[in-house]
Every structure is written in C-alpha cells, then in structure tokens.
Design a protein around this motif. Structure first.
Motif, short mmCIF file in Angstrom:
data_model
loop_
_atom_site.label_atom_id
_atom_site.label_comp_id
_atom_site.label_asym_id
_atom_site.label_seq_id
_atom_site.Cartn_x
_atom_site.Cartn_y
_atom_site.Cartn_z
N THR A 14 0.85 -1.20 0.00
CA THR A 14 0.00 0.00 0.00
C THR A 14 0.87 1.24 0.00
O THR A 14 1.94 1.26 0.62
N ALA A 15 0.41 2.27 -0.68
CA ALA A 15 1.17 3.50 -0.76
C ALA A 15 1.06 4.28 0.54
O ALA A 15 0.00 4.33 1.16
N GLU A 16 2.18 4.90 0.97
CA GLU A 16 2.12 5.83 2.08
C GLU A 16 1.25 7.01 1.67
O GLU A 16 1.32 7.48 0.55
N ILE A 17 0.45 7.49 2.59
CA ILE A 17 -0.41 8.62 2.29
C ILE A 17 0.36 9.90 2.54
O ILE A 17 0.84 10.13 3.65
N PRO A 18 0.56 10.76 1.55
CA PRO A 18 1.32 11.98 1.75
C PRO A 18 0.60 12.93 2.69
O PRO A 18 -0.60 12.84 2.89
N ALA A 132 -5.13 5.75 -7.26
CA ALA A 132 -5.92 5.71 -8.48
C ALA A 132 -6.20 7.10 -9.03
O ALA A 132 -6.84 7.22 -10.08
N ASN A 133 -5.76 8.13 -8.32
CA ASN A 133 -6.10 9.51 -8.69
C ASN A 133 -7.61 9.66 -8.86
O ASN A 133 -8.10 10.29 -9.80
N ALA A 134 -8.35 9.05 -7.93
CA ALA A 134 -9.81 9.04 -7.99
C ALA A 134 -10.39 10.21 -7.21
O ALA A 134 -9.75 10.75 -6.30
N GLY A 135 -11.60 10.58 -7.58
CA GLY A 135 -12.31 11.61 -6.83
C GLY A 135 -13.23 11.03 -5.79
O GLY A 135 -13.59 11.70 -4.82
N TYR A 203 -31.44 9.11 3.86
CA TYR A 203 -30.18 8.48 4.21
C TYR A 203 -29.17 8.37 3.08
O TYR A 203 -27.97 8.37 3.32
N LYS A 204 -29.60 8.25 1.84
CA LYS A 204 -28.72 7.78 0.79
C LYS A 204 -27.96 8.91 0.10
O LYS A 204 -28.21 9.26 -1.04
N ILE A 205 -26.98 9.47 0.80
CA ILE A 205 -26.24 10.61 0.30
C ILE A 205 -25.27 10.20 -0.82
O ILE A 205 -25.00 10.99 -1.72
N LEU A 206 -24.76 8.97 -0.81
CA LEU A 206 -23.86 8.54 -1.88
C LEU A 206 -24.59 8.53 -3.22
O LEU A 206 -24.05 8.95 -4.24
N LEU A 207 -25.83 8.06 -3.24
CA LEU A 207 -26.64 8.09 -4.45
C LEU A 207 -26.80 9.52 -4.95
O LEU A 207 -26.66 9.80 -6.15
N GLU A 208 -27.09 10.46 -4.05
CA GLU A 208 -27.22 11.87 -4.40
C GLU A 208 -25.93 12.40 -5.02
O GLU A 208 -25.95 13.09 -6.05
N LEU A 209 -24.80 12.09 -4.40
CA LEU A 209 -23.50 12.53 -4.91
C LEU A 209 -23.22 11.95 -6.29
O LEU A 209 -22.77 12.66 -7.20
N ALA A 210 -23.46 10.66 -6.44
CA ALA A 210 -23.13 9.99 -7.70
C ALA A 210 -23.97 10.52 -8.86
O ALA A 210 -23.48 10.64 -9.98
N VAL A 211 -25.24 10.84 -8.60
CA VAL A 211 -26.12 11.27 -9.67
C VAL A 211 -25.93 12.75 -10.00
O VAL A 211 -25.87 13.14 -11.17
N ARG A 212 -25.81 13.59 -8.98
CA ARG A 212 -25.77 15.04 -9.24
C ARG A 212 -24.35 15.58 -9.40
O ARG A 212 -24.15 16.59 -10.06
N SER A 213 -23.36 14.94 -8.76
CA SER A 213 -22.02 15.54 -8.73
C SER A 213 -20.96 14.46 -8.79
O SER A 213 -19.98 14.49 -8.04
N ARG A 214 -21.13 13.51 -9.70
CA ARG A 214 -20.22 12.37 -9.74
C ARG A 214 -18.84 12.78 -10.21
O ARG A 214 -18.68 13.37 -11.29
N PRO A 215 -17.78 12.47 -9.43
CA PRO A 215 -16.41 12.70 -9.92
C PRO A 215 -16.11 11.83 -11.13
O PRO A 215 -16.73 10.78 -11.33
N ARG A 216 -15.14 12.27 -11.92
CA ARG A 216 -14.85 11.55 -13.16
C ARG A 216 -14.32 10.14 -12.89
O ARG A 216 -14.69 9.19 -13.58
N THR A 217 -13.46 9.98 -11.90
CA THR A 217 -12.85 8.68 -11.61
C THR A 217 -13.36 8.16 -10.27
O THR A 217 -13.27 8.85 -9.26
N VAL A 218 -13.93 6.95 -10.30
CA VAL A 218 -14.48 6.32 -9.11
C VAL A 218 -13.85 4.94 -8.95
O VAL A 218 -13.67 4.22 -9.94
N THR A 219 -13.50 4.58 -7.73
CA THR A 219 -12.99 3.24 -7.46
C THR A 219 -13.64 2.72 -6.18
O THR A 219 -14.34 3.46 -5.50
N GLU A 220 -13.41 1.45 -5.89
CA GLU A 220 -14.04 0.83 -4.73
C GLU A 220 -13.04 0.00 -3.94
O GLU A 220 -12.04 -0.47 -4.49
N VAL A 221 -13.32 -0.16 -2.66
CA VAL A 221 -12.60 -1.12 -1.81
C VAL A 221 -13.65 -1.95 -1.07
O VAL A 221 -14.74 -1.45 -0.77
N PRO A 222 -13.36 -3.22 -0.80
CA PRO A 222 -14.35 -4.04 -0.09
C PRO A 222 -14.37 -3.72 1.40
O PRO A 222 -13.36 -3.32 1.98
N PHE A 223 -15.54 -3.88 2.02
CA PHE A 223 -15.59 -3.79 3.47
C PHE A 223 -16.68 -4.71 4.01
O PHE A 223 -17.64 -5.03 3.31
#
Length: 397
Positions: A14-18, A132-135, A203-223
């Motif tokens: 894993t990369a060190e976080i600057p 990933a240079n993700a937003g 409750y579903k703020i991620l849905l709101e973000l993804a639809v109205r203001s989605r960053p160009r690059t999206v990635t996921e991690v499992p939890f």
C-alpha cells in the motif's frame, strides 16, 4: 511504500499517504450517544498513526449526544468538532452536506456513527484514492472481500438488495462502476464535490453525490458491514418512502425525464376524475357541472404527485396556495384551449377530427408542461444562493 496484511499469510503493498492527504471524517449522528465513545476509540486506534485526521460530527440529536461527544473528545489525539442542527433539513443526507461544506481537509470520509463502518478502513480509502487519482472511493459490501454480515435479518437484506437493484436500473450510466450505491461509507476529494448542487432527502447521500455531482474517476474497496455496537437502527417505513421520493426526484432531474413523468402522472389523473364523475352523476347531478367538478379532482391528484415527485426541490420559490392556484388555472385552461386548437387544425390544416384531436392533446400537453415549469415552479435565478440554516451551532471540542 508500506506493507500491510489484510489476510493471514498475505502481504499487500500500500502507498504511504502523503501529508496533503489529511482527512476529515464526517459522522452524521441522531441519538447515538451510546456509540460515540466506542467510535472515537476505534478511530484513535486505527487512523492517526497512518494519516492526519479530524473528526466532524454533524448532529441532529434530541438526546445528550453532543455532551457525550464533548467528554469523549478529551481523550482524542485529533481535533473533534460538533455541528448541531436544530432543524434536521434533508435528514442524514442533509447533515452530510453540512459536513462537506465545513470540512477543510483534502479528503473527506463519510461514515455512520453506529460503529457498523470500520474506521480501520479510513486510511485505505484515502490511499486507494491517491493511488488511483480518484475523486470518489466507495466502501462496497458487494465486491470480493466485502460482506453485508451486519445487516440484521433477511428482511433488511432483501430491502437493501432490492434498493440497490432499483437504483442501478434507474441510473445505469451514473452508477457505472459503483456496485454498492446504498453504501454510507466512502471517501471523496473536497475538490471533486460541489455541495451547493446537492439536494439530499433521507439516508442515501452517496446516491445523491453519484447522480448530481459524480467525480470523473471512481474506485471501490471491499468492506465488511459490522454489527451495530449499541442502540437501534433508524431505518423505518417512513425512511423507505423518503428514499422512493428521493429516487423519483433524482430521476426527474432532466427536462425530458420530467416531461415523461408529467405525462404519466397526468394519465393517472383519469382515475379520480372518472370516479368523481361516476359519484356525482350517481347522486343526480347533471353531467356538465359533474364533469367540471370531477376534473378538479384529477387536477388536485396531479398537483399532489407533481409536487412530491417532480418539483420537490423547487417548491420553496412560491407558497403552496400560490402554486396550487397557478397549477389549477393552467390545467383548466388546457380544456379551454383544446377546442379552438382542434377547430384550427381541422379548418386550416384540413386534418381529420381524430388527427386534429390527437395533435391538440400533444400541443396542449407540451404547453402545459412548459408553463408549469415557468409559471408554477420557477427555477432559482443564476447566482442566487440558497438560504443557509441560521440555527446550526458549531462547537470545537
């Protein structure tokens, strides 16, 4: 690079976080006093050693949660701030938006206050976003390595899966690459979100973000979704209805979608119209005044649905009685305009009666939709900012 093991016998690079990757952890809370100490303890054990952080609670509680946060924060090696809202506008999603506006770090991690989202994953969310240079980095229960184990009972599992399927079906392009749009655990770059465009409901703020203001690059991690530490879930049937209203509002965000929804709602108005006509004529009323009165039932039905499903975000621009009066005037003017239009199409364009009637219906429908948008639900003028809630108190603790 640092090495970290997430599975026995497996070493993951894993990369060190600057240093600029410092993180603000936004935690919306509603009566979570029993969970606050445990949450801050978990954050203290997992986050500061790997990434500089601050914690921002946006609190809508009616219990002693703010006081408990203040006491628990005394043992934390990082800044803790409480934004207490007297009016919980927008529910949990509205609280998160307040947190996004108040955050000062490059990265913002949103997580629940009930300890079902493991704070140990916060550094990994930020590190993944940096690599990933993700937003936006979503913590997902539905990719390899993730689990919804903390969902209590088969009913909640079924509701969660059904809601996930429905949202992905409604927004296939916007939610492409997001396997868990119902997740409340994610990291977002502060530069990648414009909080002013968000109109959360529930409750579903991620849905709101993804639809109205989605960053160009999206990635996921499992939890792995954890068991709630204390207290009871805030998910209720009322929240389910708010979620459906939110979905309808998001889907109607484009003019074409609003026009389609406007037409479909108009079709449902025939049901109360015909029922009213049947009831009024059954008691002996002449069919002409009965038709006029029954039409008002259809107009009222359409107004209620349009208010809550299509133009929820624009209702603030006029008082309800003003909106209702304008809407009724336009709906009834539609009937008056249609007959002269049919005559024009028949005599001037030499159309048949059926063709002229169909064309008049389409024409008056489009005119009524445009007039409803412009005269009933006038959009906010460019450059005019929404009023901020004056009853939000900020406290550093």
């Amino acid at each position: 690079m640092s090495q970290e093991s997430t599975v026995p016998g497996e070493v993951v690079e894993t990369a060190e976080i600057p240093e600029p990757g410092a993180v603000t952890i936004v935690v919306p809370t509603f009566n979570e006093s029993a969970n606050v100490r445990q949450l801050l303890r978990q954050i203290t054990e997992a986050v500061p050693a790997r990434v500089p952080c601050e914690v921002l609670f946006v609190d809508d509680s009616t219990d002693d949660t703010p006081e408990v946060i203040e006491k628990a924060a005394q043992d934390c090696p990082f800044p803790v701030t409480v934004l207490h809202r007297e009016e919980p506008v927008g529910g949990l999603g509205g609280a998160v938006v307040e947190g996004l506006k108040a955050a000062t770090s490059d990265w913002i991690v949103v997580m629940d206050g009930d300890c079902q989202h493991p704070p140990s994953l916060v550094p990994d969310l930020v590190a993944t976003g940096e690599r990933a240079n993700a937003g936006l980095v979503v913590a997902s229960r539905y990719i390899k390595g993730g689990s919804r184990a903390g969902l209590a009972g088969s009913y909640r599992v079924a509701v969660s899966r059904g809601a996930t399927w429905l949202t992905k079906a409604l927004f296939p392009r916007r939610l492409h690459g997001i396997s868990d749009p119902m997740s409340g655990f994610f990291a977002i770059r502060r530069s990648a979100v414009t909080a002013e465009v968000l109109q959360p409901l529930g409750y579903k703020i991620l849905l709101e973000l993804a639809v109205r203001s989605r960053p160009r690059t999206v990635t996921e991690v499992p939890f792995v979704f954890q068991d709630r530490f204390a207290g009871e879930s805030k998910s209720t049937a009322q929240e389910g209805l708010r979620f459906l209203r939110h979905l309808a509002g998001l889907r109607a965000a484009s003019p074409v979608a609003r026009m389609i929804g406007f037409g479909l709602i108009g079709l449902t108005g025939f049901v109360p119209n015909l029922l009213g006509l049947w009831a009024l004529t059954a008691v002996g009323m002449h069919y002409v005044p009965a038709e006029i009165l029954a039409n008002q039932l259809g107009v009222a039905w359409n107004f209620v649905l349009i208010e809550h499903l299509l133009f929820r975000e624009r209702r603030r621009h006029r008082r309800w009685w003003d909106r209702a009066g304008r809407f009724a005037l336009l709906a009834n003017a539609d009937l008056v305009l249609r007959i002269p239009l049919i005559a024009v199409f028949v005599h001037q364009l030499h159309l048949g009666v059926l063709s002229a009637t169909a064309l008049a219906l389409v024409t008056t429908f489009v005119l009524r939709f445009v007039a409803t948008e412009a005269l009933v639900y006038l959009p906010r003028r460019a450059g005019e900012k929404p009023e901020r809630d004056g009853r939000t108190a900020r406290r550093a603790v």
